[in-house]
Design a protein around this motif. Structure first.
Motif, PDB file in Angstrom:
ATOM      1  N   GLY A  89       1.037  -1.037   0.132  1.00 31.20           N
ATOM      2  CA  GLY A  89      -0.051   0.279  -0.353  1.00 31.20           C
ATOM      3  C   GLY A  89       1.356   1.249   0.094  1.00 31.20           C
ATOM      4  O   GLY A  89       0.474   2.417  -0.880  1.00 31.20           O
ATOM      5  N   TYR A  90       1.492   0.999   1.248  1.00 31.08           N
ATOM      6  CA  TYR A  90       3.002   2.475   0.491  1.00 31.08           C
ATOM      7  C   TYR A  90       3.660   3.026  -0.584  1.00 31.08           C
ATOM      8  O   TYR A  90       3.706   3.984  -0.945  1.00 31.08           O
ATOM      9  CB  TYR A  90       4.027   2.308   1.746  1.00 31.08           C
ATOM     10  CG  TYR A  90       5.233   3.067   1.971  1.00 31.08           C
ATOM     11  CD1 TYR A  90       4.819   4.001   2.889  1.00 31.08           C
ATOM     12  CD2 TYR A  90       5.926   3.423   1.407  1.00 31.08           C
ATOM     13  CE1 TYR A  90       5.190   4.529   4.054  1.00 31.08           C
ATOM     14  CE2 TYR A  90       6.823   4.892   2.215  1.00 31.08           C
ATOM     15  CZ  TYR A  90       6.711   5.472   2.659  1.00 31.08           C
ATOM     16  OH  TYR A  90       8.116   6.172   3.240  1.00 31.08           O
ATOM     17  N   ARG A  92       1.794   1.888  -3.432  1.00 36.71           N
ATOM     18  CA  ARG A  92       0.979   2.548  -3.977  1.00 36.71           C
ATOM     19  C   ARG A  92       0.927   3.764  -4.424  1.00 36.71           C
ATOM     20  O   ARG A  92       0.395   4.638  -5.441  1.00 36.71           O
ATOM     21  CB  ARG A  92      -0.653   1.410  -4.304  1.00 36.71           C
ATOM     22  CG  ARG A  92      -0.454   0.708  -4.267  1.00 36.71           C
ATOM     23  CD  ARG A  92      -1.379  -0.641  -3.937  1.00 36.71           C
ATOM     24  NE  ARG A  92      -1.684  -1.890  -4.734  1.00 36.71           N
ATOM     25  CZ  ARG A  92      -2.207  -2.288  -5.011  1.00 36.71           C
ATOM     26  NH1 ARG A  92      -3.219  -1.531  -6.365  1.00 36.71           N
ATOM     27  NH2 ARG A  92      -2.240  -3.592  -5.310  1.00 36.71           N
ATOM     28  N   ALA A  93       0.277   4.846  -2.629  1.00 38.83           N
ATOM     29  CA  ALA A  93       0.560   5.892  -2.277  1.00 38.83           C
ATOM     30  C   ALA A  93       1.194   6.711  -3.283  1.00 38.83           C
ATOM     31  O   ALA A  93       1.370   7.923  -3.637  1.00 38.83           O
ATOM     32  CB  ALA A  93       0.486   5.844  -1.139  1.00 38.83           C
ATOM     33  N   ILE A 419     -10.152   2.534  -1.003  1.00 40.09           N
ATOM     34  CA  ILE A 419      -8.976   1.362  -0.703  1.00 40.09           C
ATOM     35  C   ILE A 419     -10.113   0.229  -1.040  1.00 40.09           C
ATOM     36  O   ILE A 419     -10.792   0.125  -0.017  1.00 40.09           O
ATOM     37  CB  ILE A 419      -8.031   0.744  -0.101  1.00 40.09           C
ATOM     38  CG1 ILE A 419      -7.398   2.244   0.343  1.00 40.09           C
ATOM     39  CG2 ILE A 419      -7.253  -0.557  -0.009  1.00 40.09           C
ATOM     40  CD1 ILE A 419      -5.996   2.027  -0.372  1.00 40.09           C
ATOM     41  N   GLU A 441      -7.672   2.484  -5.282  1.00 39.29           N
ATOM     42  CA  GLU A 441      -6.469   1.083  -5.552  1.00 39.29           C
ATOM     43  C   GLU A 441      -6.769   0.031  -4.935  1.00 39.29           C
ATOM     44  O   GLU A 441      -7.700  -0.376  -3.962  1.00 39.29           O
ATOM     45  CB  GLU A 441      -5.296   1.235  -4.239  1.00 39.29           C
ATOM     46  CG  GLU A 441      -4.542   2.407  -4.529  1.00 39.29           C
ATOM     47  CD  GLU A 441      -3.141   1.935  -5.654  1.00 39.29           C
ATOM     48  OE1 GLU A 441      -3.700   1.213  -6.230  1.00 39.29           O
ATOM     49  OE2 GLU A 441      -2.510   3.317  -6.364  1.00 39.29           O
ATOM     50  N   THR A 456      -4.306  -0.452   3.358  1.00 42.31           N
ATOM     51  CA  THR A 456      -4.623   1.016   3.834  1.00 42.31           C
ATOM     52  C   THR A 456      -4.071   1.624   4.948  1.00 42.31           C
ATOM     53  O   THR A 456      -3.540   2.496   5.380  1.00 42.31           O
ATOM     54  CB  THR A 456      -6.268   0.443   4.667  1.00 42.31           C
ATOM     55  OG1 THR A 456      -6.896   0.098   3.344  1.00 42.31           O
ATOM     56  CG2 THR A 456      -6.546   2.066   4.885  1.00 42.31           C
ATOM     57  N   TYR A 459      -1.187   2.571   2.625  1.00 41.31           N
ATOM     58  CA  TYR A 459      -0.850   4.114   2.475  1.00 41.31           C
ATOM     59  C   TYR A 459      -0.976   5.102   2.849  1.00 41.31           C
ATOM     60  O   TYR A 459      -1.064   5.884   2.701  1.00 41.31           O
ATOM     61  CB  TYR A 459      -2.054   3.650   1.219  1.00 41.31           C
ATOM     62  CG  TYR A 459      -2.973   4.186   0.199  1.00 41.31           C
ATOM     63  CD1 TYR A 459      -2.326   4.403  -1.099  1.00 41.31           C
ATOM     64  CD2 TYR A 459      -3.260   6.002   0.560  1.00 41.31           C
ATOM     65  CE1 TYR A 459      -2.647   5.054  -1.857  1.00 41.31           C
ATOM     66  CE2 TYR A 459      -3.570   6.815  -1.475  1.00 41.31           C
ATOM     67  CZ  TYR A 459      -3.627   6.101  -2.261  1.00 41.31           C
ATOM     68  OH  TYR A 459      -3.650   7.226  -3.340  1.00 41.31           O
ATOM     69  N   VAL A 468      -7.757   8.114   3.890  1.00 43.22           N
ATOM     70  CA  VAL A 468      -8.197   6.502   3.225  1.00 43.22           C
ATOM     71  C   VAL A 468      -9.440   6.438   3.638  1.00 43.22           C
ATOM     72  O   VAL A 468      -9.955   6.476   4.571  1.00 43.22           O
ATOM     73  CB  VAL A 468      -7.549   5.727   3.114  1.00 43.22           C
ATOM     74  CG1 VAL A 468      -7.105   4.214   2.624  1.00 43.22           C
ATOM     75  CG2 VAL A 468      -6.309   6.175   2.651  1.00 43.22           C
TER      76      VAL A 468
END
Length: 597
Positions: A89-90, A92-93, A419, A441, A456, A459, A468
């Motif tokens: 998730g990190y 992706r962000a 998410i 995402e 989550t 992100y 989020v």
């Protein structure tokens, strides 16, 4: 340094500059060098689970931050699977930048490997760091704990070889610098996960190669072959300019190709209608004047499939055609009408194909060669009918899923990100119209239930400017629920909608059976137990639209600084018609009889 490569950090999160010559010396240890490298490529948060093989490494990672040099922060997670999901998730962000997790040998690594495999399938550069055996134990024929009881320590490595693009086993200091740099560089260049094992007795030992001022991290930019690029553009322009009603469709590999801006530039120039594949939602601005929605075969946005499949030419940028995205291989597309643009390759119809052509270069150059053609978009406007609104709920009427998502739609802004967990949320979240700047995402290629909880966490850790909104089914939540406690520990302000419909809904629609029924939890009670009076938390259990509106008002008003967990209780049969259609087609594809021998 080219800051587009691997989403290396901007000025706001870049690594701290090298200290002046008269400043306090920095310990030149392996662990601190790794911390500096991770910080330098933007992985400022490392998601960790301690174990006896990685404790010294965690000390050194922590010490680098504590020394005031920037470094990394350790985010302790409840288990290794969730830590790796958080790294996913990190990444992706950060637009496909680097995410990192650090776990212990074998029992930790093999727990994380499922999430690392998911990151591999989604082209995310996750660095999985494992604290390995003492360097003196290699080749000693000893039996170690946390292993399967054999003196061969390569089991974990061999498992990771299939789900990472590079593996570094650091069991001496002489080549540790090169191995670490090679692993991180490869992760960024390939946009795939890598595995780094570091012997447990090495992280705190200084070595000359971990100098006080280490060599700055640098990657040479990838370049297109200019002759191939020009030939591909000329051929594609001729193909599209003779078409009567061409269309553009964006795919998920636009992210790894860093080509989203070039795709929009092309859309602006050519006048074609613009659609996205489901796993590319969020990569193309939905406020674009010619955006027509999600192309997903029989479960597309209304009127989108009619335009795409009736086109006499279509350009797909970065597509993935699997059984999920093709709705059981049922897309009505013809190869001779298609231009398929992959991150470094262009194929036109049944041929020719042009290699060593970067997608972003191709789309940028093509935008200057296409004639304006709005015919397909005009056809779309002729057949388009605005979607209807769900009927108003009666007072006290049980809440319907379409009403829930009508209210979620109203919550979205440029400061939010969605998410979507695997399941019915895939289909309901696809219908959301994303405002400019709103993130989105989901994990379509791998489709691992439970992914969204860790994602989550990760992100929200990277995207501190966004709130989020996670939509998670009850079955998925039971897999990874405990990471909500980490969100509370770190003061995150996400809003989680737990959609409680009493089972594995997506599995029900593919193939039903008693195994799809799960034990119901008091989900708000679980989160309140995690909270335990520490941190800021708001929970609500809603059964009607009135209760939902009240909970959302609280989450966006008095409780806006809290982690908000809203359990939404709906009927088990209240599923989207898109899921019903998709499930039946995927089921049919799964149950095809064996081909005759």
């Amino acid at each position: 340094m080219d800051t587009t490569i691997g989403s290396v950090p901007t000025a706001s999160d870049a690594a701290a500059p090298a200290p002046a010559a008269n400043s306090a010396p920095r310990e030149a240890t392996l662990g601190r060098h790794l911390a500096r490298r991770l910080a330098e490529v933007g992985a400022r948060d490392v998601f960790t689970v301690p174990g006896d093989f990685n404790l010294t490494l965690l000390d050194e990672l922590e010490a680098e931050a504590g020394a005031g040099h920037g470094g990394v922060r350790l985010v302790g997670c409840c288990n290794e699977l969730n830590a790796a999901y958080a790294a996913d998730g990190y990444a992706r962000a950060r637009g496909g930048g680097v995410g990192a997790c650090a776990v212990t040998f074998t029992v930790g690594g093999l727990s994380a490997i499922n999430a690392v495999a998911g990151a591999f399938s989604e082209n995310l550069p996750v660095v999985c760091i494992v604290g390995g055996p003492n360097s003196n134990d290699y080749g000693s024929n000893r039996i170690l704990h946390h292993t399967i009881g054999l003196p061969d320590f390569t089991q974990e490595l061999r498992c990771f070889q299939t789900v990472t693009c590079y593996q570094a086993v650091v069991n001496n200091l002489e080549d540790a610098h090169e191995q670490i740099d090679a692993a991180i560089s490869t992760a960024i260049k390939e946009s795939k996960p890598v595995y780094i094992s570091i012997s447990c007795n090495l992280p705190s030992i200084p070595h000359p190669t971990f100098s006080r001022h280490p060599v700055p991290f640098f990657l040479s930019p990838r370049l297109s072959n200019q002759m191939n690029l020009e030939a591909a553009v000329e051929t594609a322009a001729a193909f599209l300019n003779k078409a009567v009603k061409p269309v553009l469709v964006g795919g998920p590999k636009m992210r790894v190709a860093k080509a989203c801006k070039s795709f929009v530039e092309l859309a602006d120039a050519c006048g074609y209608p613009v659609a996205v594949m489901p796993s590319a939602k969020g990569l193309v601005p939905e406020h674009h004047p010619r955006f027509i929605g999600t192309y997903w075969g029989a479960v597309s946005t209304p009127f989108c499939a009619e335009i795409v499949e009736s086109a006499d030419a279509y350009l797909f940028a970065g597509p993935i055609f699997n059984d999920y995205s093709s709705v059981g291989y049922s897309l009505l597309l013809k190869k001779e009408k298609a231009i398929i643009v992959q991150p470094d390759r262009v194929v036109i119809g049944h041929g020719p194909a042009f290699g060593c052509v970067l997608m972003k270069d191709f789309l940028h150059a093509l935008s200057a060669r296409l004639k304006k053609n709005t015919a397909a978009y005009e056809n779309y406007r002729r057949i388009y009918v605005p979607p209807g609104e769900p009927p108003l709920s009666e007072p006290g009427e049980p809440l319907r899923v379409n009403v829930l998502f009508q209210h979620i739609q109203k919550m979205l802004s440029a400061n939010s990100a969605v998410i979507a967990e695997t399941g019915d949320s895939w289909f309901n979240c696809q219908k959301l119209k994303l405002p400019e700047g709103c993130g989105y995402e989901f994990q379509m290629q791998y489709g691992s239930i439970g992914w969204s909880v860790g994602a989550t966490l990760g992100y929200a850790k990277a995207a501190k400017d966004k709130r989020v909104i996670a939509c998670i089914g009850d079955g998925s939540f039971q897999v990874t629920a405990q990471e909500v406690s980490t969100m509370l520990r770190w003061g995150q302000k996400s809003i989680i909608f737990l959609i409680n419909n009493g089972g594995y809904t997506i599995e029900v629609e593919i193939h039903d059976g008693p195994y799809n029924v799960i034990k119901n939890w008091n989900y708000t009670g679980v989160v309140e137990a995690f909270h335990n009076g520490e941190g800021k938390c708001y929970t609500a259990k809603v059964r009607t639209e009135e209760e939902l509106k009240e909970a959302i008002e609280e989450a966006q008003g008095p409780k806006k600084d809290c982690l908000c967990f809203i359990e939404v209780i709906v009927h088990k049969d209240d599923t989207s018609k898109e899921l019903l259609e998709w499930g039946s087609r995927v089921s049919a594809a799964n149950s095809r009889p064996p081909n005759p021998q």
